[in-house]
Design a protein around this motif. Structure first.
Motif, PDB file in Angstrom:
ATOM      1  N   LYS A   1     -76.444 -13.114-109.282  1.00 33.73           N
ATOM      2  CA  LYS A   1     -77.428 -12.797-110.334  1.00 33.73           C
ATOM      3  C   LYS A   1     -77.874 -14.063-111.050  1.00 33.73           C
ATOM      4  CE  LYS A   1     -75.548  -8.194-111.146  1.00 33.73           C
ATOM      5  NZ  LYS A   1     -74.738  -7.380-112.059  1.00 33.73           N
ATOM      6  N   THR A   2     -76.923 -14.964-111.294  1.00 35.40           N
ATOM      7  CA  THR A   2     -77.251 -16.205-112.000  1.00 35.40           C
ATOM      8  C   THR A   2     -78.145 -17.088-111.140  1.00 35.40           C
ATOM      9  OG1 THR A   2     -75.183 -16.076-113.243  1.00 35.40           O
ATOM     10  CG2 THR A   2     -76.257 -18.228-113.148  1.00 35.40           C
ATOM     11  N   ARG A   3     -77.867 -17.195-109.860  1.00 35.38           N
ATOM     12  CA  ARG A   3     -78.733 -17.984-108.960  1.00 35.38           C
ATOM     13  C   ARG A   3     -80.156 -17.436-108.951  1.00 35.38           C
ATOM     14  NH1 ARG A   3     -74.802 -18.625-103.719  1.00 35.38           N
ATOM     15  NH2 ARG A   3     -73.718 -20.491-104.420  1.00 35.38           N
ATOM     16  N   ASN A   4     -80.276 -16.130-109.066  1.00 36.23           N
ATOM     17  CA  ASN A   4     -81.597 -15.489-109.032  1.00 36.23           C
ATOM     18  C   ASN A   4     -82.298 -15.472-110.384  1.00 36.23           C
ATOM     19  OD1 ASN A   4     -81.454 -14.964-106.290  1.00 36.23           O
ATOM     20  ND2 ASN A   4     -80.373 -13.031-106.616  1.00 36.23           N
ATOM     21  N   TRP A   5     -81.640 -15.950-111.450  1.00 34.93           N
ATOM     22  CA  TRP A   5     -82.226 -15.982-112.787  1.00 34.93           C
ATOM     23  C   TRP A   5     -83.172 -17.180-112.875  1.00 34.93           C
ATOM     24  CZ3 TRP A   5     -83.469 -12.920-116.400  1.00 34.93           C
ATOM     25  CH2 TRP A   5     -83.721 -13.356-117.690  1.00 34.93           C
ATOM     26  N   LYS A   6     -84.397 -16.956-112.385  1.00 36.94           N
ATOM     27  CA  LYS A   6     -85.418 -18.003-112.345  1.00 36.94           C
ATOM     28  C   LYS A   6     -86.775 -17.326-112.307  1.00 36.94           C
ATOM     29  CE  LYS A   6     -84.612 -18.345-107.395  1.00 36.94           C
ATOM     30  NZ  LYS A   6     -84.054 -19.156-106.343  1.00 36.94           N
ATOM     31  N   GLU A   7     -87.814 -18.123-112.235  1.00 38.44           N
ATOM     32  CA  GLU A   7     -89.179 -17.599-112.208  1.00 38.44           C
ATOM     33  C   GLU A   7     -89.287 -16.484-111.189  1.00 38.44           C
ATOM     34  OE1 GLU A   7     -92.675 -17.294-113.918  1.00 38.44           O
ATOM     35  OE2 GLU A   7     -91.429 -19.029-114.401  1.00 38.44           O
ATOM     36  N   GLY A   8     -89.803 -15.342-111.615  1.00 41.65           N
ATOM     37  CA  GLY A   8     -89.962 -14.189-110.743  1.00 41.65           C
ATOM     38  C   GLY A   8     -88.916 -13.117-110.988  1.00 41.65           C
ATOM     39  N   ALA A   9     -87.791 -13.480-111.614  1.00 41.94           N
ATOM     40  CA  ALA A   9     -86.749 -12.491-111.914  1.00 41.94           C
ATOM     41  C   ALA A   9     -87.211 -11.608-113.072  1.00 41.94           C
ATOM     42  CB  ALA A   9     -85.441 -13.184-112.277  1.00 41.94           C
ATOM     43  N   GLU A  10     -86.860 -10.326-113.014  1.00 39.95           N
ATOM     44  CA  GLU A  10     -87.221  -9.407-114.088  1.00 39.95           C
ATOM     45  C   GLU A  10     -86.598  -9.886-115.398  1.00 39.95           C
ATOM     46  OE1 GLU A  10     -86.657  -4.746-115.350  1.00 39.95           O
ATOM     47  OE2 GLU A  10     -86.390  -5.317-113.263  1.00 39.95           O
ATOM     48  N   GLY A  11     -87.421 -10.006-116.426  1.00 37.42           N
ATOM     49  CA  GLY A  11     -86.950 -10.429-117.741  1.00 37.42           C
ATOM     50  C   GLY A  11     -86.965 -11.925-117.983  1.00 37.42           C
ATOM     51  N   TYR A  12     -87.055 -12.721-116.921  1.00 39.00           N
ATOM     52  CA  TYR A  12     -87.052 -14.180-117.072  1.00 39.00           C
ATOM     53  C   TYR A  12     -88.322 -14.627-117.771  1.00 39.00           C
ATOM     54  CZ  TYR A  12     -86.843 -19.104-115.809  1.00 39.00           C
ATOM     55  OH  TYR A  12     -86.801 -20.474-115.849  1.00 39.00           O
ATOM     56  N   PRO A  13     -88.294 -15.498-118.735  1.00 38.13           N
ATOM     57  CA  PRO A  13     -87.221 -16.327-119.251  1.00 38.13           C
ATOM     58  C   PRO A  13     -86.620 -15.816-120.568  1.00 38.13           C
ATOM     59  CG  PRO A  13     -89.277 -17.281-119.940  1.00 38.13           C
ATOM     60  CD  PRO A  13     -89.599 -16.011-119.167  1.00 38.13           C
ATOM     61  N   ASN A  14     -86.731 -14.545-120.861  1.00 38.02           N
ATOM     62  CA  ASN A  14     -86.167 -13.997-122.099  1.00 38.02           C
ATOM     63  C   ASN A  14     -84.646 -14.012-122.000  1.00 38.02           C
ATOM     64  OD1 ASN A  14     -85.226 -12.390-124.192  1.00 38.02           O
ATOM     65  ND2 ASN A  14     -86.927 -10.962-124.065  1.00 38.02           N
ATOM     66  N   LEU A  15     -83.987 -14.747-122.892  1.00 41.13           N
ATOM     67  CA  LEU A  15     -82.540 -14.895-122.800  1.00 41.13           C
ATOM     68  C   LEU A  15     -81.797 -13.562-122.895  1.00 41.13           C
ATOM     69  CD1 LEU A  15     -80.848 -14.873-125.774  1.00 41.13           C
ATOM     70  CD2 LEU A  15     -82.270 -16.861-126.059  1.00 41.13           C
ATOM     71  N   MET A  16     -82.441 -12.534-123.400  1.00 40.28           N
ATOM     72  CA  MET A  16     -81.805 -11.213-123.463  1.00 40.28           C
ATOM     73  C   MET A  16     -81.620 -10.622-122.065  1.00 40.28           C
ATOM     74  SD  MET A  16     -81.189 -11.030-126.600  1.00 40.28           S
ATOM     75  CE  MET A  16     -80.558  -9.381-126.711  1.00 40.28           C
ATOM     76  N   GLY A  17     -82.331 -11.164-121.068  1.00 46.78           N
ATOM     77  CA  GLY A  17     -82.215 -10.663-119.706  1.00 46.78           C
ATOM     78  C   GLY A  17     -81.219 -11.443-118.852  1.00 46.78           C
ATOM     79  N   ARG A  18     -80.597 -12.466-119.435  1.00 46.38           N
ATOM     80  CA  ARG A  18     -79.635 -13.285-118.685  1.00 46.38           C
ATOM     81  C   ARG A  18     -78.529 -12.424-118.072  1.00 46.38           C
ATOM     82  NH1 ARG A  18     -77.950 -18.176-122.792  1.00 46.38           N
ATOM     83  NH2 ARG A  18     -79.866 -19.405-122.547  1.00 46.38           N
ATOM     84  N   PRO A  19     -78.047 -12.827-116.909  1.00 44.53           N
ATOM     85  CA  PRO A  19     -76.872 -12.160-116.359  1.00 44.53           C
ATOM     86  C   PRO A  19     -75.681 -12.315-117.307  1.00 44.53           C
ATOM     87  CG  PRO A  19     -77.931 -13.532-114.703  1.00 44.53           C
ATOM     88  CD  PRO A  19     -78.595 -13.841-116.009  1.00 44.53           C
ATOM     89  N   VAL A  20     -74.867 -11.289-117.391  1.00 40.01           N
ATOM     90  CA  VAL A  20     -73.722 -11.287-118.305  1.00 40.01           C
ATOM     91  C   VAL A  20     -72.459 -11.560-117.513  1.00 40.01           C
ATOM     92  CG1 VAL A  20     -72.417  -9.870-119.944  1.00 40.01           C
ATOM     93  CG2 VAL A  20     -74.916  -9.660-119.824  1.00 40.01           C
ATOM     94  N   ARG A  21     -71.608 -12.432-118.053  1.00 41.95           N
ATOM     95  CA  ARG A  21     -70.334 -12.745-117.413  1.00 41.95           C
ATOM     96  C   ARG A  21     -69.439 -11.509-117.322  1.00 41.95           C
ATOM     97  NH1 ARG A  21     -68.314 -18.312-120.418  1.00 41.95           N
ATOM     98  NH2 ARG A  21     -69.945 -19.658-119.551  1.00 41.95           N
ATOM     99  N   PRO A  22     -68.599 -11.467-116.312  1.00 43.72           N
ATOM    100  CA  PRO A  22     -67.620 -10.372-116.238  1.00 43.72           C
ATOM    101  C   PRO A  22     -66.716 -10.391-117.467  1.00 43.72           C
ATOM    102  CG  PRO A  22     -67.702 -11.577-114.162  1.00 43.72           C
ATOM    103  CD  PRO A  22     -68.527 -12.348-115.148  1.00 43.72           C
ATOM    104  N   SER A  23     -66.290  -9.212-117.876  1.00 39.51           N
ATOM    105  CA  SER A  23     -65.398  -9.146-119.038  1.00 39.51           C
ATOM    106  C   SER A  23     -64.192  -8.288-118.748  1.00 39.51           C
ATOM    107  CB  SER A  23     -66.144  -8.602-120.234  1.00 39.51           C
ATOM    108  OG  SER A  23     -66.745  -7.359-119.947  1.00 39.51           O
TER     109      SER A  23
END
Length: 133
Positions: free
Chosen positions: A111-133
């Motif tokens: 998901k992080t590799r795909n967080w770039k131009e063209g990804a849904e929500g990019y570049p709004n930081l609210m759409g960033r992939p979330v780390r496992p918890s």
């Protein structure tokens, strides 16, 4: 409105900055601004910002740059976490291990590799992939 760019001033104490009626930055002039230009202060940090009467809106240029830096830094964290999980598998418990399974971290890496131009929500930081918890 003149197309002569020699009227545009890049810097100077007397430079006044202008936007059009839609808030798009037009530039700065010391004299003779374009017809219909609206004076604004201060100038934008990035030319793609829109004046929101009053104040500048966000810059997509700046947002993209910030998200690209975040992605690169996060990929390093992910690589370190995957290494730490291998150490756990070998019987060692690293002090800096984060929550999550190997499968969750691998999914997060994709998901992080795909967080770039063209990804849904990019570049709004609210759409960033979330780390496992």
């Amino acid at each position: 409105m003149s197309n002569d760019l020699s009227e545009v001033q890049i810097a100077g104490d007397a430079t006044i900055h202008y936007v059009d009626d839609a808030g798009r930055y037009m530039g700065g002039w010391d004299v003779n601004p374009p017809d219909g230009a609206i004076e604004v202060d201060p100038p934008p940090a990035y030319a793609d910002q829109i004046w929101q009467f009053p104040g500048w809106g966000p810059s997509l240029i700046a947002m993209r740059a910030a998200e690209d830096l975040w992605r690169e830094a996060e990929l390093i964290v992910i690589a370190n976490q995957l290494d730490a999980l291998e150490e756990v598998f070998a019987g060692e418990i690293p002090a800096d291990i984060l929550p999550g399974t190997r499968a969750q971290w691998l999914a997060h890496r994709g998901k992080t590799r795909n967080w770039k131009e063209g990804a849904e929500g990019y570049p709004n930081l609210m759409g960033r992939p979330v780390r496992p918890s």
